[in-house]
Design a protein around this motif. Structure first.
Motif, short mmCIF file in Angstrom:
data_model
loop_
_atom_site.label_atom_id
_atom_site.label_comp_id
_atom_site.label_asym_id
_atom_site.label_seq_id
_atom_site.Cartn_x
_atom_site.Cartn_y
_atom_site.Cartn_z
N ASP A 1 0.81 -1.21 0.00
CA ASP A 1 0.00 0.00 0.00
C ASP A 1 0.85 1.26 0.00
O ASP A 1 0.55 2.24 0.70
CB ASP A 1 -0.98 0.01 1.16
N VAL A 2 1.93 1.26 -0.78
CA VAL A 2 2.79 2.44 -0.92
C VAL A 2 1.98 3.53 -1.63
O VAL A 2 1.27 3.26 -2.60
CB VAL A 2 4.05 2.09 -1.75
N ASP A 3 2.06 4.74 -1.15
CA ASP A 3 1.32 5.85 -1.74
C ASP A 3 2.28 6.86 -2.36
O ASP A 3 2.99 7.55 -1.65
CB ASP A 3 0.45 6.53 -0.68
N PHE A 4 2.32 6.91 -3.71
CA PHE A 4 3.18 7.86 -4.39
C PHE A 4 2.82 9.29 -4.03
O PHE A 4 3.63 10.18 -4.07
CB PHE A 4 3.08 7.72 -5.92
N GLY A 5 1.54 9.51 -3.69
CA GLY A 5 1.07 10.84 -3.37
C GLY A 5 1.81 11.49 -2.23
O GLY A 5 1.81 12.71 -2.08
N ASP A 6 2.47 10.68 -1.41
CA ASP A 6 3.25 11.23 -0.31
C ASP A 6 4.48 11.98 -0.79
O ASP A 6 4.98 12.87 -0.11
CB ASP A 6 3.70 10.12 0.66
N CYS A 7 5.01 11.61 -1.96
CA CYS A 7 6.24 12.25 -2.42
C CYS A 7 6.16 12.81 -3.83
O CYS A 7 6.98 13.64 -4.21
CB CYS A 7 7.41 11.29 -2.30
N VAL A 8 5.18 12.40 -4.63
CA VAL A 8 5.08 12.86 -6.01
C VAL A 8 3.69 13.45 -6.24
O VAL A 8 2.68 12.82 -5.96
CB VAL A 8 5.29 11.71 -7.02
N GLU A 9 3.67 14.66 -6.75
CA GLU A 9 2.40 15.30 -7.11
C GLU A 9 2.46 15.69 -8.58
O GLU A 9 3.30 16.51 -8.97
CB GLU A 9 2.16 16.55 -6.26
N LEU A 10 1.62 15.07 -9.39
CA LEU A 10 1.55 15.42 -10.80
C LEU A 10 0.52 16.51 -11.00
O LEU A 10 -0.56 16.47 -10.41
CB LEU A 10 1.14 14.21 -11.64
N GLN A 11 0.86 17.46 -11.85
CA GLN A 11 -0.06 18.53 -12.21
C GLN A 11 -0.13 18.57 -13.74
O GLN A 11 0.46 19.45 -14.37
CB GLN A 11 0.42 19.86 -11.63
N PRO A 12 -0.82 17.57 -14.35
CA PRO A 12 -0.82 17.45 -15.81
C PRO A 12 -1.33 18.70 -16.53
O PRO A 12 -0.81 19.08 -17.57
CB PRO A 12 -1.73 16.26 -16.09
N GLU A 13 -2.34 19.35 -15.96
CA GLU A 13 -2.90 20.54 -16.62
C GLU A 13 -1.89 21.69 -16.66
O GLU A 13 -1.95 22.54 -17.53
CB GLU A 13 -4.19 20.98 -15.92
N LEU A 14 -0.94 21.70 -15.73
CA LEU A 14 0.11 22.72 -15.69
C LEU A 14 1.43 22.20 -16.27
O LEU A 14 2.43 22.92 -16.30
CB LEU A 14 0.35 23.20 -14.26
N LYS A 15 1.43 20.91 -16.65
CA LYS A 15 2.62 20.23 -17.18
C LYS A 15 3.78 20.30 -16.20
O LYS A 15 4.91 20.60 -16.54
CB LYS A 15 3.00 20.79 -18.55
N ARG A 16 3.45 20.00 -14.93
CA ARG A 16 4.45 20.04 -13.87
C ARG A 16 4.39 18.78 -13.01
O ARG A 16 3.37 18.13 -12.91
CB ARG A 16 4.21 21.24 -12.95
N LEU A 17 5.52 18.51 -12.39
CA LEU A 17 5.65 17.43 -11.42
C LEU A 17 6.35 18.02 -10.20
O LEU A 17 7.34 18.74 -10.35
CB LEU A 17 6.48 16.29 -12.01
N LYS A 18 5.82 17.74 -9.03
CA LYS A 18 6.42 18.24 -7.80
C LYS A 18 6.88 17.05 -6.97
O LYS A 18 6.12 16.11 -6.74
CB LYS A 18 5.41 19.05 -7.00
N LEU A 19 8.15 17.06 -6.58
CA LEU A 19 8.71 16.04 -5.71
C LEU A 19 8.82 16.63 -4.32
O LEU A 19 9.48 17.65 -4.13
CB LEU A 19 10.09 15.60 -6.19
N ARG A 20 8.17 15.98 -3.35
CA ARG A 20 8.23 16.46 -1.98
C ARG A 20 9.18 15.61 -1.17
O ARG A 20 9.06 14.39 -1.14
CB ARG A 20 6.84 16.38 -1.35
N ARG A 21 10.12 16.26 -0.53
CA ARG A 21 11.06 15.55 0.35
C ARG A 21 10.52 15.49 1.77
O ARG A 21 10.78 14.57 2.50
CB ARG A 21 12.42 16.24 0.30
N ASN A 22 9.80 16.51 2.16
CA ASN A 22 9.14 16.55 3.47
C ASN A 22 8.05 17.62 3.38
O ASN A 22 7.77 18.14 2.31
CB ASN A 22 10.14 16.82 4.60
N ASN A 23 7.44 17.97 4.49
CA ASN A 23 6.34 18.94 4.47
C ASN A 23 6.77 20.34 4.05
O ASN A 23 5.95 21.16 3.69
CB ASN A 23 5.66 19.01 5.84
N TRP A 24 8.06 20.63 4.14
CA TRP A 24 8.52 22.00 3.88
C TRP A 24 9.38 22.12 2.64
O TRP A 24 9.61 23.21 2.17
CB TRP A 24 9.32 22.52 5.08
#
Length: 76
Positions: A24-47
């Protein structure tokens, strides 16, 4: 928009494999895709995060055909 001679960059978040599904690994914890903006955000922690922009962004739900049509077909 296609510009001749320009390198285009695409990203596709791959579907989870069987091991990731079973744990039950959740990619959403570290990867956020924003297809409409053509962006990908990698989160290392909350900040701390890094954002990257691409010519094409595809989610894990994109089919091989959709990715081919957007990425490979225009250059074949």
């Amino acid at each position: 928009m296609h510009v001749s001679g320009r390198v285009r960059v695409a990203v596709r978040l791959r579907p989870r494999n069987s091991e990731e599904l079973s744990t039950d690994v959740d990619f959403g914890d570290c990867v956020e895709l924003q297809p409409e903006l053509k962006r990908l955000k990698l989160r290392r922690n909350n900040w701390d995060s890094s954002t990257f922009e691409f010519d094409e962004v595809h989610t894990e739900f994109a089919s091989h055909k959709q990715v081919y049509e957007a990425v490979a077909k225009p250059i074949v």
